[in-house]
Design a protein around this motif. Structure first.
Motif, PDB file in Angstrom:
ATOM      1  N   PRO A 178       1.119  -1.269  -0.008  1.00  0.00           N
ATOM      2  CA  PRO A 178       0.130  -0.252  -0.323  1.00  0.00           C
ATOM      3  C   PRO A 178       1.075   1.331   0.099  1.00  0.00           C
ATOM      4  O   PRO A 178       0.430   2.212  -0.528  1.00  0.00           O
ATOM      5  N   ILE A 179       2.371   1.298   0.926  1.00  0.00           N
ATOM      6  CA  ILE A 179       2.582   2.649   0.731  1.00  0.00           C
ATOM      7  C   ILE A 179       3.287   3.204  -0.751  1.00  0.00           C
ATOM      8  O   ILE A 179       3.409   3.978  -0.461  1.00  0.00           O
ATOM      9  N   LEU A 180       3.397   2.235  -2.027  1.00  0.00           N
ATOM     10  CA  LEU A 180       3.772   2.400  -3.126  1.00  0.00           C
ATOM     11  C   LEU A 180       2.319   3.588  -3.534  1.00  0.00           C
ATOM     12  O   LEU A 180       2.755   3.766  -4.112  1.00  0.00           O
ATOM     13  N   GLY A 183       1.442   7.894  -2.342  1.00  0.00           N
ATOM     14  CA  GLY A 183       2.460   9.387  -2.571  1.00  0.00           C
ATOM     15  C   GLY A 183       3.032   9.712  -1.955  1.00  0.00           C
ATOM     16  O   GLY A 183       3.470  11.009  -2.227  1.00  0.00           O
ATOM     17  N   ASP A 184       3.663   9.548  -0.830  1.00  0.00           N
ATOM     18  CA  ASP A 184       4.492  10.523   0.270  1.00  0.00           C
ATOM     19  C   ASP A 184       5.772   9.775  -0.559  1.00  0.00           C
ATOM     20  O   ASP A 184       6.329   8.936  -0.154  1.00  0.00           O
ATOM     21  N   HIS A 185       6.376  10.693  -0.748  1.00  0.00           N
ATOM     22  CA  HIS A 185       7.891   9.569  -1.900  1.00  0.00           C
ATOM     23  C   HIS A 185       8.970   9.969  -0.554  1.00  0.00           C
ATOM     24  O   HIS A 185       9.516   9.153  -1.216  1.00  0.00           O
ATOM     25  N   LEU A 186       8.890  10.166   0.218  1.00  0.00           N
ATOM     26  CA  LEU A 186       9.485  10.822   1.433  1.00  0.00           C
ATOM     27  C   LEU A 186       9.705   8.850   2.369  1.00  0.00           C
ATOM     28  O   LEU A 186      10.396   7.887   2.876  1.00  0.00           O
ATOM     29  N   LYS A 187       7.981   8.812   2.713  1.00  0.00           N
ATOM     30  CA  LYS A 187       7.856   6.946   2.815  1.00  0.00           C
ATOM     31  C   LYS A 187       8.188   5.933   1.824  1.00  0.00           C
ATOM     32  O   LYS A 187       8.794   5.416   2.509  1.00  0.00           O
ATOM     33  N   ILE A 188       8.359   5.733   0.937  1.00  0.00           N
ATOM     34  CA  ILE A 188       8.546   5.524  -0.449  1.00  0.00           C
ATOM     35  C   ILE A 188      10.189   5.234  -0.650  1.00  0.00           C
ATOM     36  O   ILE A 188      11.010   3.901  -0.331  1.00  0.00           O
ATOM     37  N   GLU A 189      10.489   6.288  -0.518  1.00  0.00           N
ATOM     38  CA  GLU A 189      12.277   6.367  -0.289  1.00  0.00           C
ATOM     39  C   GLU A 189      12.700   5.584   0.555  1.00  0.00           C
ATOM     40  O   GLU A 189      13.419   4.150   0.847  1.00  0.00           O
TER      41      GLU A 189
END
Ligand code: 4GX
Length: 387
Positions: A178-180, A183-189
């Motif tokens: 779900p994280i992908l 839309g939270d790019h910092l979290k995704i990185e």
């Protein structure tokens, strides 16, 4: 080599591959280039003279002495660092024995690099040479498109690539994490970095001993921040970047570990006249990761830059001990970028704080992509050596 990416690279002139037939340099009427081994034993050995003449003919053609690589299982296995270092060369000669070995004396005289592509035995060095050419080509400007090069540094940090997903969102009862979709790019990185670590631990724990976390600290002219980011991104995909012009940050405790690398970017690293382009499209071949948000900059003197980012004014009168009140190492390697004067002062301070200065880098590296890339290569090699 004629198909796909290398085929396109040859057609557009980014790389050229010439072959030299050692047999053309035979010293005998029969055109043979091998003979029985002294001391006896099975198989034949390639004579030194034809190999020597073949290499000399290339030197004469290009008018200088290129690196000469000999493909052999009796060498360190090729890795991405070596590939990158070879890619800096304008010319490379790759020497391949087929069926047989080559007389040791000509190897001693001509070969600069011994390379194996893996711990298994091939019938000849040619397939190894193709592997080497293929891997090296990816670092030659013009070989990969921006899109192709933006997704390739999986081994740059000695970490495996994180898992990838595309549509559909649910396939065979399995959902995309779900994280992908957040839309939270910092979290995704962050998530991708964790997955990379997890995967490397599981599948290639041997890589982890050469893995380290890059933490970049900069202070000085506003350009230092941008330069710090550029350098960080050329050294590591998951590097962290901090702007120590920010007073709040100066007080935070940052205890760095032996497996961290400190990049310290100081004044002199970004003079008025130095170039720090707002955008460097694919220059370092690294996908641009947004630097981590720096907490608590409220109340700072800020000036909005063209990109809407904030710059903080640099106060040169702040001494090291105050600017870096909470910064401590523990046998942590450090690389210093700045004026000679600033590097000198910083070295003494950092050694006291248990950092080990492994390289001093001239601010001139920010003068161009290839300078920066070479500096990054050099830094990575020095860290591995240090460890
Ligand atoms: N990674 N080979 C070299 C030549 C040879 C034959 C007999 C000594 C005795 C290889 C590799 C590799 C096979 C290339 C033997 N040398 N090359 N060749 N692995 O296996 O690069």
């Amino acid at each position: 080599m004629g198909t796909s990416i290398t085929g396109r690279a040859i057609k557009n002139g980014s790389i050229r591959v010439d072959t030299v037939n050692i047999r053309d340099f035979s010293t005998r009427k029969t055109m043979r280039v091998d003979d029985y081994p002294y001391g006896g034993g099975a198989g034949m050995v390639m004579e030194p003279e034809p190999v020597f003449r073949a290499v000399k003919s290339v030197e004469a053609r290009i008018g200088r002495k290129p690196r000469v690589v000999y493909m052999t299982p009796q060498a360190r296995v090729l890795d991405q660092t070596k590939v990158e270092s070879l890619a800096q060369e304008k010319d490379l000669v790759i020497l391949c024995g087929h069926y047989e070995g080559i007389d040791e004396r000509v190897l001693q005289e001509t070969v600069t690099d011994y390379i194996s592509i893996g711990d298994y035995v091939l019938t000849g060095g040619e397939l190894g040479a193709l592997v080497l050419i293929d891997a090296v080509s990816r670092f030659v400007p013009g070989v990969l498109s921006n899109e192709e090069s933006s997704q390739f540094e999986s081994l740059q940090d000695n970490l495996l690539e994180y898992p990838q997903y595309t549509r559909p969102e649910v396939w065979h009862q399995q959902s995309v994490p779900p994280i992908l979709l957040s839309g939270d790019h910092l979290k995704i990185e962050e998530w991708r970095h964790e997955e990379s670590l997890k995967r490397t631990k599981e599948r290639r724990p041997d890589l982890l001993k050469n893995s380290y976390r890059v933490i970049c600290v900069s202070y000085g002219e506003p350009g230092a921040a941008e330069n710090g980011r550029l350098l960080t991104e050329s050294v590591s995909r998951y590097g962290e970047y901090m702007d120590y012009n920010r007073r709040k940050l100066q007080k935070t405790l940052l205890r760095m570990k032996p497996w961290n690398l400190l990049l310290l970017v100081m004044p002199g690293a970004a003079g008025e006249d130095s170039a720090f382009p707002a955008e460097m499209p694919g220059a370092a071949g690294v996908e641009k990761a947004k630097p981590a948000a720096i907490p608590g900059a409220a109340g700072e003197e800020k000036t909005a830059s063209a990109e809407g980012k904030t710059a903080v004014r640099y106060d040169p009168s702040v001494p090291f001990a105050e600017r870096f009140r909470g910064l401590y190492g523990s046998e942590t390697p450090a690389v210093l970028v700045g004026s000679d004067d600033e590097i000198e002062k910083a070295s003494a301070f950092l050694e006291n704080r248990k950092f080990r200065v492994i390289a001093r880098v001239s601010p001139a590296v920010f003068g161009g992509d290839s300078l920066l890339r070479n500096a990054a290569l050099d830094i990575r090699e020095k860290v591995l050596h240090f460890h």
